[in-house]
Design an enzyme around this catalytic site. Structure first.
Site, PDB file in Angstrom:
ATOM      1  N   LEU A 138      -8.189   8.468   9.618  1.00 41.11           N
ATOM      2  CA  LEU A 138      -8.854   9.698   8.873  1.00 41.11           C
ATOM      3  C   LEU A 138      -9.880   9.259   8.401  1.00 41.11           C
ATOM      4  O   LEU A 138     -10.194   8.113   7.839  1.00 41.11           O
ATOM      5  CB  LEU A 138      -7.983  10.067   7.868  1.00 41.11           C
ATOM      6  CG  LEU A 138      -6.647  10.543   8.099  1.00 41.11           C
ATOM      7  CD1 LEU A 138      -5.835  10.880   6.819  1.00 41.11           C
ATOM      8  CD2 LEU A 138      -6.382  11.771   9.140  1.00 41.11           C
ATOM      9  N   LYS A 139     -11.223  10.133   8.268  1.00 38.49           N
ATOM     10  CA  LYS A 139     -12.486   9.564   7.728  1.00 38.49           C
ATOM     11  C   LYS A 139     -12.290  10.186   6.344  1.00 38.49           C
ATOM     12  O   LYS A 139     -12.032  11.210   5.904  1.00 38.49           O
ATOM     13  CB  LYS A 139     -13.313  10.474   8.398  1.00 38.49           C
ATOM     14  CG  LYS A 139     -13.596  10.061  10.049  1.00 38.49           C
ATOM     15  CD  LYS A 139     -14.373   8.712   9.826  1.00 38.49           C
ATOM     16  CE  LYS A 139     -14.836   8.324  11.294  1.00 38.49           C
ATOM     17  NZ  LYS A 139     -15.658   7.138  11.367  1.00 38.49           N
ATOM     18  N   ASP A 192     -11.287   5.498   7.364  1.00 41.66           N
ATOM     19  CA  ASP A 192     -12.604   4.889   7.666  1.00 41.66           C
ATOM     20  C   ASP A 192     -13.561   5.579   6.933  1.00 41.66           C
ATOM     21  O   ASP A 192     -13.741   6.792   6.660  1.00 41.66           O
ATOM     22  CB  ASP A 192     -12.967   5.118   8.928  1.00 41.66           C
ATOM     23  CG  ASP A 192     -14.247   4.179   9.485  1.00 41.66           C
ATOM     24  OD1 ASP A 192     -14.903   3.907   8.547  1.00 41.66           O
ATOM     25  OD2 ASP A 192     -14.797   4.695  10.712  1.00 41.66           O
ATOM     26  N   ASN A 211     -16.943   4.514   6.432  1.00 40.82           N
ATOM     27  CA  ASN A 211     -18.365   4.417   6.969  1.00 40.82           C
ATOM     28  C   ASN A 211     -19.347   4.450   5.635  1.00 40.82           C
ATOM     29  O   ASN A 211     -20.242   4.999   5.443  1.00 40.82           O
ATOM     30  CB  ASN A 211     -18.621   5.834   7.658  1.00 40.82           C
ATOM     31  CG  ASN A 211     -18.198   5.798   9.062  1.00 40.82           C
ATOM     32  OD1 ASN A 211     -17.187   6.529   9.187  1.00 40.82           O
ATOM     33  ND2 ASN A 211     -18.561   5.043   9.929  1.00 40.82           N
ATOM     34  N   GLU A 226     -11.143   0.804   6.370  1.00 43.13           N
ATOM     35  CA  GLU A 226     -12.253   0.346   7.405  1.00 43.13           C
ATOM     36  C   GLU A 226     -13.688   0.739   6.412  1.00 43.13           C
ATOM     37  O   GLU A 226     -13.918   1.718   6.037  1.00 43.13           O
ATOM     38  CB  GLU A 226     -12.430   1.219   8.628  1.00 43.13           C
ATOM     39  CG  GLU A 226     -13.522   0.630   9.837  1.00 43.13           C
ATOM     40  CD  GLU A 226     -13.376   1.719  10.884  1.00 43.13           C
ATOM     41  OE1 GLU A 226     -12.273   2.089  11.082  1.00 43.13           O
ATOM     42  OE2 GLU A 226     -14.135   1.717  11.740  1.00 43.13           O
ATOM     43  N   LYS A 239     -16.916  -3.136  18.379  1.00 42.55           N
ATOM     44  CA  LYS A 239     -17.674  -2.421  19.096  1.00 42.55           C
ATOM     45  C   LYS A 239     -18.994  -2.935  19.956  1.00 42.55           C
ATOM     46  O   LYS A 239     -19.846  -3.452  19.102  1.00 42.55           O
ATOM     47  CB  LYS A 239     -18.417  -1.093  18.235  1.00 42.55           C
ATOM     48  CG  LYS A 239     -17.442  -0.147  17.796  1.00 42.55           C
ATOM     49  CD  LYS A 239     -18.269   0.935  16.812  1.00 42.55           C
ATOM     50  CE  LYS A 239     -17.264   1.844  16.125  1.00 42.55           C
ATOM     51  NZ  LYS A 239     -17.992   2.675  14.894  1.00 42.55           N
ATOM     52  N   GLY A 259     -14.690   3.068  18.809  1.00 39.96           N
ATOM     53  CA  GLY A 259     -15.035   4.103  19.432  1.00 39.96           C
ATOM     54  C   GLY A 259     -16.572   4.480  19.071  1.00 39.96           C
ATOM     55  O   GLY A 259     -16.855   4.946  17.825  1.00 39.96           O
TER      56      GLY A 259
HETATM   57  O1  SMG Z   1     -14.920   7.316  19.635  1.00 42.00           O
HETATM   58  O2  SMG Z   1     -13.123   8.267  18.935  1.00 42.00           O
HETATM   59  C1  SMG Z   1     -14.286   7.811  18.755  1.00 42.00           C
HETATM   60  C2  SMG Z   1     -14.766   7.836  17.328  1.00 42.00           C
HETATM   61  C3  SMG Z   1     -14.284   6.934  16.525  1.00 42.00           C
HETATM   62  O3  SMG Z   1     -14.572   7.082  13.952  1.00 42.00           O
HETATM   63  C4  SMG Z   1     -15.036   6.489  14.980  1.00 42.00           C
HETATM   64  N1  SMG Z   1     -16.155   6.082  15.142  1.00 42.00           N
HETATM   65  O4  SMG Z   1     -17.319   4.476  12.211  1.00 42.00           O
HETATM   66  O5  SMG Z   1     -15.881   3.989  13.718  1.00 42.00           O
HETATM   67  C5  SMG Z   1     -16.580   4.753  13.131  1.00 42.00           C
HETATM   68  C6  SMG Z   1     -17.048   5.925  14.005  1.00 42.00           C
HETATM   69  C7  SMG Z   1     -18.363   6.022  14.306  1.00 42.00           C
HETATM   70  C8  SMG Z   1     -18.762   7.350  14.912  1.00 42.00           C
HETATM   71  S1  SMG Z   1     -18.541   8.698  14.060  1.00 42.00           S
HETATM   72  C9  SMG Z   1     -19.176   9.861  14.714  1.00 42.00           C
HETATM   73 MG    MG Z   2     -15.951   2.907  11.410  1.00 38.18          MG
END
Ligand code: SMG
Ligand code: MG
Length: 367
Positions: A161-162, A187, A189, A212, A261, A289
């Site tokens: 989950l974000k 996550d 960010n 994360e 990544k 991803g």
């Molecule tokens: O590729 O399924 C995917 C997205 C995974 O959450 C994801 N990526 O910070 O890990 C991260 C984010 C960055 C991109 S969010 C648009």
């Molecule tokens: Mg991330």
């Protein structure tokens, strides 16, 4: 191998569901693809930069510019060159890891196709298939629960989950109540500060696999403090920009898990180096991803098959992102896993007719 031309192509693709994070919403994607033509055949790469510099400094227009003006010319002038030489050939250009990674992937693909070797084998993959998780953007709570239900029913092995300040404990509690046993992680960010440690410690009762990147990219000491103040393991994403920084972060106690990544660290070869550092320190890793098409996805799945990738990645099936993928063999989830391609190079075939149909610009640079 002599690189004869580098094609920079922008394609437009709609996501099947919008993806909202603390730094913005992705919906209609503008993706930069790189195709190299060499005297031994061609190869494809994908640049993971988004339209805005929100995840990191890079953005698609800037990456395109750097590739056109600085990176492609160096490779085109390099004479006999392979993927392993790119660190040296591109070394005079500081930063811009996503642009470099895209070019490296195209060169790797061309070289491996010519050699008849799969990317998985080249990188050290040891598994035929990889466990997959899914990363879910922010939605109003009822919709979030519906989204998560669909993915859990579909077989994903964990859910991410974000979160951001004001959208954290409540969605986590709701998803955890509905799915008591699902592997769950969050996550941020970089949306929090160390002053939010108590807020993040409030997530401890929900048995999360990890938190994360709660803090800004350069705040390694802050992450080390956060790791002391919350019970849930801290995982770093944005902060880990190279194998050297991984070593530093681990040594400082800033993380106990690493998201790898390739675009963030300048390429798949450096991603393997990050993996190796983590394995040497007993730090589990998983593959992140960036909403990749089947081109970048093929490479991520190969990387995720390395032995240190012991947690499910954000390597979801093609249909989680796009109604139609740009490759002829879309990635399909089987029992929560994706199969690692075994054909030469990326092991996929770019669907050129479809790619042409969604191309918004294309330019070809020559030696
Ligand atoms: O590729 O399924 C995917 C997205 C995974 O959450 C994801 N990526 O910070 O890990 C991260 C984010 C960055 C991109 S969010 C648009
Ligand atoms: Mg991330």
């Amino acid at each position: 191998m002599k690189i004869e031309s580098v094609e920079l192509r922008r394609v437009a693709l709609e996501l099947v569901v919008p993806f909202r994070t603390s730094f913005g919403t992705q919906r209609a994607r503008d993706i930069l693809l790189v195709r190299v033509v060499s005297d031994r055949g061609e190869g494809w790469g994908e640049c993971v930069a988004f339209p805005d510099p929100g995840y990191s400094e890079e953005y698609v227009e800037g990456a395109h510019h750097v590739l056109r003006e600085f990176l492609a010319p160096r490779v085109l002038a390099a004479g006999d060159v392979g993927a392993a030489d790119l660190g040296r050939v591109l070394g005079g250009v500081v930063g811009n890891p996503m642009a470099k990674a895209a070019l490296e992937l195209a060169v790797l693909d061309a070289e491996l196709r010519a050699d008849g070797v799969s990317l998985g084998r080249r990188l050290g993959a040891e598994r035929p298939a990889v466990d997959c998780g899914v990363s879910v953007g922010m939605f109003p709570l009822a919709e979030l629960l519906d989204q998560v239900d669909g993915y859990v029913t579909g077989g994903y092995r964990r859910v991410k989950l974000k979160i951001e300040p004001g959208f954290d404990v409540e969605p986590v509690r709701a998803v955890r109540e509905r799915h008591p046993d699902v592997g769950l992680q969050v996550d941020a960010n970089a949306a929090y500060t160390v002053a939010d440690a108590d807020r993040l410690a409030a997530l401890d009762p929900f048995d999360l696999l990890l938190i994360e990147q709660p803090l800004p990219t350069d705040d390694l000491l802050g992450h080390a403090e956060m790791a002391r103040r919350v019970r849930t393991p801290i995982c770093l994403d944005e902060s880990i920009t190279s194998a050297r920084v991984a070593e530093l972060a681990i040594t400082l106690g800033a993380c106990s898990i690493v998201n790898i990544k390739a675009g963030r660290v300048g390429g798949y070869l450096e991603a393997v180096a990050v993996h190796d550092v983590c394995v040497a320190h007993g730090i589990p890793v998983w593959c992140g991803g960036m909403l990749e098409t089947g081109i970048g996805r093929a490479a991520n799945v190969a990387l995720a098959a390395l032995p240190g990738f012991t947690l499910p990645g954000d390597t979801s099936a093609s249909d989680r992102y796009y109604a139609r993928d740009v490759v002829r063999e879309p990635f399909v989830l089987h029992d929560g896993r994706l199969t690692v391609p075994t054909g030469p190079g990326l092991g996929i075939t770019v669907d050129l007719d479809f790619v042409d149909a969604i191309t918004t610009s294309v330019e070809t640079l020559r030696a």
